[in-house]
Design a protein around this motif. Structure first.
Motif, PDB file in Angstrom:
ATOM      1  N   LEU A  86       6.712  34.387  -9.357  1.00  0.00           N
ATOM      2  CA  LEU A  86       5.676  34.183  -8.338  1.00  0.00           C
ATOM      3  C   LEU A  86       6.131  34.671  -6.962  1.00  0.00           C
ATOM      4  CD1 LEU A  86       4.346  30.692  -9.436  1.00  0.00           C
ATOM      5  CD2 LEU A  86       3.214  32.912  -9.691  1.00  0.00           C
ATOM      6  N   LYS A 146       5.713  38.413  -6.920  1.00  0.00           N
ATOM      7  CA  LYS A 146       4.300  38.780  -6.754  1.00  0.00           C
ATOM      8  C   LYS A 146       3.861  38.574  -5.303  1.00  0.00           C
ATOM      9  CE  LYS A 146       4.125  40.199 -10.679  1.00  0.00           C
ATOM     10  NZ  LYS A 146       4.545  41.579 -10.693  1.00  0.00           N
ATOM     11  N   ALA A 147       4.309  37.504  -4.698  1.00  0.00           N
ATOM     12  CA  ALA A 147       3.953  37.251  -3.301  1.00  0.00           C
ATOM     13  C   ALA A 147       4.552  38.309  -2.373  1.00  0.00           C
ATOM     14  CB  ALA A 147       4.431  35.858  -2.888  1.00  0.00           C
ATOM     15  N   ASN A 152       5.285  41.439  -3.145  1.00  0.00           N
ATOM     16  CA  ASN A 152       4.562  42.698  -3.340  1.00  0.00           C
ATOM     17  C   ASN A 152       3.174  42.654  -2.715  1.00  0.00           C
ATOM     18  OD1 ASN A 152       6.642  44.015  -4.726  1.00  0.00           O
ATOM     19  ND2 ASN A 152       6.037  43.084  -6.646  1.00  0.00           N
ATOM     20  N   ALA A 153       2.476  41.553  -2.883  1.00  0.00           N
ATOM     21  CA  ALA A 153       1.145  41.434  -2.276  1.00  0.00           C
ATOM     22  C   ALA A 153       1.229  41.463  -0.753  1.00  0.00           C
ATOM     23  CB  ALA A 153       0.469  40.146  -2.741  1.00  0.00           C
ATOM     24  N   THR A 154       2.244  40.823  -0.207  1.00  0.00           N
ATOM     25  CA  THR A 154       2.403  40.792   1.244  1.00  0.00           C
ATOM     26  C   THR A 154       2.701  42.178   1.798  1.00  0.00           C
ATOM     27  OG1 THR A 154       3.199  38.523   1.131  1.00  0.00           O
ATOM     28  CG2 THR A 154       3.705  39.743   3.131  1.00  0.00           C
ATOM     29  N   GLY A 164      -0.375  44.375   1.387  1.00  0.00           N
ATOM     30  CA  GLY A 164      -1.364  43.939   2.377  1.00  0.00           C
ATOM     31  C   GLY A 164      -1.012  44.382   3.780  1.00  0.00           C
ATOM     32  N   MET A 219      -4.750  32.872  -9.189  1.00  0.00           N
ATOM     33  CA  MET A 219      -3.718  33.651  -8.490  1.00  0.00           C
ATOM     34  C   MET A 219      -4.343  34.800  -7.706  1.00  0.00           C
ATOM     35  SD  MET A 219      -0.471  33.831 -11.065  1.00  0.00           S
ATOM     36  CE  MET A 219       0.331  35.005 -10.015  1.00  0.00           C
ATOM     37  N   VAL A 220      -5.343  35.452  -8.278  1.00  0.00           N
ATOM     38  CA  VAL A 220      -6.027  36.538  -7.579  1.00  0.00           C
ATOM     39  C   VAL A 220      -6.716  36.002  -6.323  1.00  0.00           C
ATOM     40  CG1 VAL A 220      -7.915  38.207  -7.748  1.00  0.00           C
ATOM     41  CG2 VAL A 220      -6.309  37.946  -9.647  1.00  0.00           C
ATOM     42  N   THR A 241      -4.165  35.160  -3.674  1.00  0.00           N
ATOM     43  CA  THR A 241      -3.650  36.397  -3.074  1.00  0.00           C
ATOM     44  C   THR A 241      -4.637  36.945  -2.051  1.00  0.00           C
ATOM     45  OG1 THR A 241      -2.443  36.903  -5.103  1.00  0.00           O
ATOM     46  CG2 THR A 241      -2.805  38.717  -3.573  1.00  0.00           C
ATOM     47  N   VAL A 266      -4.465  34.817   1.061  1.00  0.00           N
ATOM     48  CA  VAL A 266      -3.257  35.103   1.858  1.00  0.00           C
ATOM     49  C   VAL A 266      -3.421  36.417   2.618  1.00  0.00           C
ATOM     50  CG1 VAL A 266      -0.811  35.697   1.669  1.00  0.00           C
ATOM     51  CG2 VAL A 266      -1.714  33.735   0.432  1.00  0.00           C
ATOM     52  N   LEU A 267      -3.995  37.430   1.974  1.00  0.00           N
ATOM     53  CA  LEU A 267      -4.199  38.712   2.647  1.00  0.00           C
ATOM     54  C   LEU A 267      -5.188  38.581   3.804  1.00  0.00           C
ATOM     55  CD1 LEU A 267      -4.229  41.131  -0.407  1.00  0.00           C
ATOM     56  CD2 LEU A 267      -2.363  40.662   1.188  1.00  0.00           C
TER      57      LEU A 267
END
Length: 150
Positions: free
Chosen positions: A34, A37-38, A40-42, A45, A129-130, A133, A136-137
């Motif tokens: 997790l 994933k956070a 990479n998303a950050t 973003g 989770m989507v 995400t 958060v973005l």
């Protein structure tokens, strides 16, 4: 994930038989997955929002993201910001792969398979989770919009 660390934590936290070592290892694997994933998303973003705020139609309203070198004593530029961010992201990806290999080699635990098994076991978690995400973005873009270094 070391057993000696688990033993210390089990003693201090008084886990007893409720939290065996195997559960502890699986929980750490999930946490690492997790976290990756956070990260990479950050980073994705951040790169997207900086690009949108730099080239987008609202550019005049966000002078920080115009990256005018004459306005900045540090001479930040859009290209430099994107390159530096991609290098940081690449280092995070490489370190993540190294840790996954070490965990597989030392503790016989496959982090990716553990996450896939969890998704199969709890399929309702994937859309959550989507949505988290996306939330958060959105918070990131609002944080970037409100930046003021003066």
């Amino acid at each position: 994930m070391a057993k000696w660390v688990y033993r210390i934590l089990a003693f201090v936290c008084r886990w007893g038989d409720d939290y065996p070592y195997e559960v502890y290892v699986k929980q750490l694997a999930r946490t690492f997955f997790l976290r990756n994933k956070a990260e990479n998303a950050t980073m994705l973003g951040f790169l997207c929002w900086v690009t949108v705020l730099h080239f987008g139609p609202n550019n005049p309203h966000y002078p920080l993201f115009q990256f005018k070198p004459e306005d900045d004593e540090f001479n930040y530029k859009y290209d430099l910001t994107i390159k530096a961010s991609v290098y940081v992201w690449l280092s995070e990806i490489i370190s993540s792969r190294v840790v996954r290999l070490l965990v597989r080699w030392l503790y016989r635990q496959n982090i990716s398979n553990e996450a896939i098994d969890d998704f199969r076991r709890y399929p309702h978690v994937v859309p959550v989770m989507v949505l988290v995400t996306i939330h958060v973005l959105q918070n990131m873009v609002f944080g970037l919009i409100h930046l003021d270094f003066s």
